[in-house]
Write a protein that holds these residues in place. Structure first.
Motif, PDB file in Angstrom:
ATOM      1  N   MET A   1       0.819  -1.206   0.000  1.00 27.10           N
ATOM      2  CA  MET A   1       0.000   0.000   0.000  1.00 27.10           C
ATOM      3  C   MET A   1       0.852   1.255   0.000  1.00 27.10           C
ATOM      4  SD  MET A   1      -2.776   1.264   2.850  1.00 27.10           S
ATOM      5  CE  MET A   1      -3.883  -0.073   2.517  1.00 27.10           C
ATOM      6  N   THR A   2       1.977   1.248   0.698  1.00 29.47           N
ATOM      7  CA  THR A   2       2.774   2.449   0.844  1.00 29.47           C
ATOM      8  C   THR A   2       3.930   2.484  -0.125  1.00 29.47           C
ATOM      9  OG1 THR A   2       4.130   1.410   2.545  1.00 29.47           O
ATOM     10  CG2 THR A   2       2.231   2.695   3.279  1.00 29.47           C
ATOM     11  N   ALA A   3       4.218   3.690  -0.631  1.00 28.25           N
ATOM     12  CA  ALA A   3       5.371   3.862  -1.503  1.00 28.25           C
ATOM     13  C   ALA A   3       6.640   3.911  -0.663  1.00 28.25           C
ATOM     14  CB  ALA A   3       5.218   5.155  -2.304  1.00 28.25           C
ATOM     15  N   ASN A   4       6.570   4.580   0.445  1.00 32.99           N
ATOM     16  CA  ASN A   4       7.691   4.686   1.366  1.00 32.99           C
ATOM     17  C   ASN A   4       7.128   4.561   2.773  1.00 32.99           C
ATOM     18  OD1 ASN A   4       9.938   5.743  -0.563  1.00 32.99           O
ATOM     19  ND2 ASN A   4       8.193   7.073  -0.955  1.00 32.99           N
ATOM     20  N   VAL A   5       7.368   3.433   3.422  1.00 32.16           N
ATOM     21  CA  VAL A   5       6.796   3.259   4.747  1.00 32.16           C
ATOM     22  C   VAL A   5       7.439   4.208   5.735  1.00 32.16           C
ATOM     23  CG1 VAL A   5       6.129   0.876   4.379  1.00 32.16           C
ATOM     24  CG2 VAL A   5       8.417   1.375   5.251  1.00 32.16           C
ATOM     25  N   SER A   6       8.529   4.836   5.341  1.00 28.80           N
ATOM     26  CA  SER A   6       9.210   5.804   6.189  1.00 28.80           C
ATOM     27  C   SER A   6       9.345   7.126   5.451  1.00 28.80           C
ATOM     28  CB  SER A   6      10.599   5.289   6.584  1.00 28.80           C
ATOM     29  OG  SER A   6      11.321   6.294   7.260  1.00 28.80           O
ATOM     30  N   LEU A   7       9.351   8.210   6.209  1.00 24.53           N
ATOM     31  CA  LEU A   7       9.605   9.539   5.657  1.00 24.53           C
ATOM     32  C   LEU A   7      11.063   9.946   5.859  1.00 24.53           C
ATOM     33  CD1 LEU A   7       6.381  11.426   6.843  1.00 24.53           C
ATOM     34  CD2 LEU A   7       6.940  10.725   4.508  1.00 24.53           C
ATOM     35  N   ALA A   8      11.915   8.994   6.132  1.00 23.28           N
ATOM     36  CA  ALA A   8      13.325   9.282   6.377  1.00 23.28           C
ATOM     37  C   ALA A   8      13.921  10.067   5.212  1.00 23.28           C
ATOM     38  CB  ALA A   8      14.100   7.983   6.576  1.00 23.28           C
ATOM     39  N   GLY A   9      14.532  11.192   5.539  1.00 23.27           N
ATOM     40  CA  GLY A   9      15.177  12.024   4.536  1.00 23.27           C
ATOM     41  C   GLY A   9      14.243  12.897   3.737  1.00 23.27           C
ATOM     42  N   LYS A  10      12.933  12.717   3.888  1.00 27.78           N
ATOM     43  CA  LYS A  10      11.970  13.523   3.146  1.00 27.78           C
ATOM     44  C   LYS A  10      11.891  14.935   3.739  1.00 27.78           C
ATOM     45  CE  LYS A  10      10.527  10.212   0.385  1.00 27.78           C
ATOM     46  NZ  LYS A  10      10.733  10.267  -1.081  1.00 27.78           N
ATOM     47  N   VAL A  11      11.595  15.901   2.878  1.00 32.56           N
ATOM     48  CA  VAL A  11      11.436  17.288   3.310  1.00 32.56           C
ATOM     49  C   VAL A  11       9.944  17.573   3.450  1.00 32.56           C
ATOM     50  CG1 VAL A  11      11.829  19.708   2.732  1.00 32.56           C
ATOM     51  CG2 VAL A  11      13.577  17.988   2.195  1.00 32.56           C
ATOM     52  N   VAL A  12       9.535  17.890   4.668  1.00 32.52           N
ATOM     53  CA  VAL A  12       8.121  18.085   4.991  1.00 32.52           C
ATOM     54  C   VAL A  12       7.923  19.505   5.515  1.00 32.52           C
ATOM     55  CG1 VAL A  12       6.173  17.282   6.381  1.00 32.52           C
ATOM     56  CG2 VAL A  12       7.918  15.637   5.587  1.00 32.52           C
ATOM     57  N   ILE A  13       6.999  20.237   4.930  1.00 29.38           N
ATOM     58  CA  ILE A  13       6.655  21.588   5.378  1.00 29.38           C
ATOM     59  C   ILE A  13       5.297  21.538   6.058  1.00 29.38           C
ATOM     60  CG2 ILE A  13       6.124  23.952   4.673  1.00 29.38           C
ATOM     61  CD1 ILE A  13       8.021  23.614   2.332  1.00 29.38           C
ATOM     62  N   VAL A  14       5.205  22.084   7.267  1.00 30.64           N
ATOM     63  CA  VAL A  14       3.950  22.102   8.023  1.00 30.64           C
ATOM     64  C   VAL A  14       3.660  23.527   8.460  1.00 30.64           C
ATOM     65  CG1 VAL A  14       2.656  21.126   9.945  1.00 30.64           C
ATOM     66  CG2 VAL A  14       4.523  19.800   8.914  1.00 30.64           C
ATOM     67  N   THR A  15       2.498  24.062   8.106  1.00 32.63           N
ATOM     68  CA  THR A  15       2.099  25.373   8.615  1.00 32.63           C
ATOM     69  C   THR A  15       1.324  25.197   9.923  1.00 32.63           C
ATOM     70  OG1 THR A  15       0.000  25.424   7.388  1.00 32.63           O
ATOM     71  CG2 THR A  15       1.957  26.314   6.280  1.00 32.63           C
ATOM     72  N   GLY A  16       1.297  26.250  10.712  1.00 32.50           N
ATOM     73  CA  GLY A  16       0.637  26.173  12.011  1.00 32.50           C
ATOM     74  C   GLY A  16       1.286  25.126  12.894  1.00 32.50           C
ATOM     75  N   ALA A  17       2.617  25.076  12.854  1.00 26.92           N
ATOM     76  CA  ALA A  17       3.346  23.961  13.471  1.00 26.92           C
ATOM     77  C   ALA A  17       3.860  24.254  14.871  1.00 26.92           C
ATOM     78  CB  ALA A  17       4.524  23.573  12.576  1.00 26.92           C
ATOM     79  N   SER A  18       3.399  25.321  15.499  1.00 25.94           N
ATOM     80  CA  SER A  18       3.938  25.674  16.811  1.00 25.94           C
ATOM     81  C   SER A  18       3.219  24.989  17.967  1.00 25.94           C
ATOM     82  CB  SER A  18       3.881  27.194  17.010  1.00 25.94           C
ATOM     83  OG  SER A  18       2.550  27.669  16.872  1.00 25.94           O
ATOM     84  N   ARG A  19       2.136  24.283  17.657  1.00 20.60           N
ATOM     85  CA  ARG A  19       1.377  23.612  18.730  1.00 20.60           C
ATOM     86  C   ARG A  19       0.340  22.676  18.105  1.00 20.60           C
ATOM     87  NH1 ARG A  19      -0.158  28.922  18.483  1.00 20.60           N
ATOM     88  NH2 ARG A  19       1.317  29.393  20.128  1.00 20.60           N
ATOM     89  N   GLY A  20      -0.353  21.916  18.964  1.00 26.41           N
ATOM     90  CA  GLY A  20      -1.510  21.137  18.547  1.00 26.41           C
ATOM     91  C   GLY A  20      -1.227  20.105  17.475  1.00 26.41           C
ATOM     92  N   ILE A  21      -2.156  19.977  16.549  1.00 22.53           N
ATOM     93  CA  ILE A  21      -2.063  18.958  15.509  1.00 22.53           C
ATOM     94  C   ILE A  21      -0.842  19.190  14.625  1.00 22.53           C
ATOM     95  CG2 ILE A  21      -3.193  18.057  13.441  1.00 22.53           C
ATOM     96  CD1 ILE A  21      -5.888  18.560  14.900  1.00 22.53           C
ATOM     97  N   GLY A  22      -0.542  20.458  14.308  1.00 24.18           N
ATOM     98  CA  GLY A  22       0.634  20.747  13.491  1.00 24.18           C
ATOM     99  C   GLY A  22       1.911  20.260  14.151  1.00 24.18           C
ATOM    100  N   ARG A  23       2.015  20.476  15.439  1.00 26.36           N
ATOM    101  CA  ARG A  23       3.180  19.996  16.193  1.00 26.36           C
ATOM    102  C   ARG A  23       3.273  18.480  16.126  1.00 26.36           C
ATOM    103  NH1 ARG A  23       2.989  17.684  21.142  1.00 26.36           N
ATOM    104  NH2 ARG A  23       4.935  17.564  22.354  1.00 26.36           N
TER     105      ARG A  23
END
Length: 291
Positions: A1-23
């Motif tokens: 089902m998964t292309a990459n079971v891990s996000l190792a080395g991937k670049v991920v951008i998250v907005t609203g990341a200072s708390r809650g679900i984003g954190r």
């Protein structure tokens, strides 16, 4: 089902990341060894809500990921574009973007101010569009690129529209971005999906709305983080244009027991707003708490 079971080395951008679900999304990616860019306004403590991009960056590094904290107001298109460009220059590209930053006001048409209406639309709909527009050129070069918005399914029942038009209109704008991009970007292999909680999830907003009772009868934000992971590790060309509920995404990944996500396993969680379930219990909305 998964292309990459891990996000190792991937670049991920998250907005609203200072708390809650984003954190929690940032920390979930970090546990895989991802490079996580944290975009939010909160750079110093002392505001109404605890947490900053710098405190979360420290947690990301402790969890095993790399972190880049960028102070950004998603209403500032030039700043968002500059932040995405900076992340791509620093880490050589972008693999996943998560539009999590959101403004909320449950009040109906006659009670909401135009100032609040404009805030919700510039943060929610416009912020999502600006983030995606800035990231698409980099995502097009990635091996398994995903855009994910914390936004509801498009088939929300009429009674929710009647109760929350100003806010829901802005959240549906986020969903429409995902729907349109899933078509527009299909040939480039860029996935665009929505994610929404089936049950209420502990956050700054739920704390403000309902206090300890709502938090007790909510799920932990980790369920949204795990659902995020289950979605963005699937093949982008095979998983796009979907609007997942959190436990639905996890069920498709093989998870069958959700009790570990309950803040109080002895209490049935409230069903989240915008989700229709026969006989479901919803927390009563205090419109004044949304002011």
């Amino acid at each position: 089902m998964t292309a990459n079971v891990s996000l190792a080395g991937k670049v991920v951008i998250v907005t609203g990341a200072s708390r809650g679900i984003g954190r929690d999304i940032a920390l979930r990616a970090a546990r895989d060894g991802a490079k996580v860019a944290l975009l939010a306004r909160s750079e110093t403590e002392g505001g109404k809500l605890a947490g900053t991009i710098h405190s979360v960056a420290a947690e990301v590094r402790e969890a095993g990921g790399a972190a880049l904290a960028v102070g950004v107001d998603v209403r500032d298109a030039e700043a968002v574009t500059a932040a995405v460009d900076r992340v791509a220059a620093e880490w050589g590209g972008v693999d996943v973007v998560v539009s999590n930053a959101s403004a909320l006001d449950f009040r109906p048409t006659t009670e909401v101010s135009i100032k609040r209406f404009d805030l919700m639309h510039t943060v929610n709909t416009r912020g999502t569009f600006v983030l995606g527009k800035a990231a698409i050129p980099y995502l097009a070069k990635a091996q398994n690129p995903h855009i994910l918005a914390l936004s509801p399914p498009l088939d929300v029942a009429p009674h929710w529209w009647g109760a929350h038009l100003p806010w829901l209109l802005s959240k549906m704008g986020m969903s429409l971005c995902m729907h349109a991009w899933s078509v527009e970007l299909k040939e480039q292999g860029i996935a665009a999906n929505g994610l929404w909680p089936r049950k209420t999830v502990e956050s700054a907003a739920t704390t403000r709305i309902g206090g300890s009772d709502l938090i007790r009868r909510s799920r932990k934000p980790e369920i949204m983080a795990d659902a995020f992971h289950a979605i963005v590790t699937r093949p982008s060309r095979e998983c796009t244009g979907r609007f997942f509920l959190d436990d639905e995404a996890l069920s498709e990944a093989g998870v069958t027991d959700f009790t570990a996500y309950a803040n109080d396993p002895t209490q049935e969680p409230y069903t989240d707003y915008l989700v229709d379930e026969p006989g479901a219990a919803y927390f009563p909305i205090d419109h004044e708490a949304m002011g």
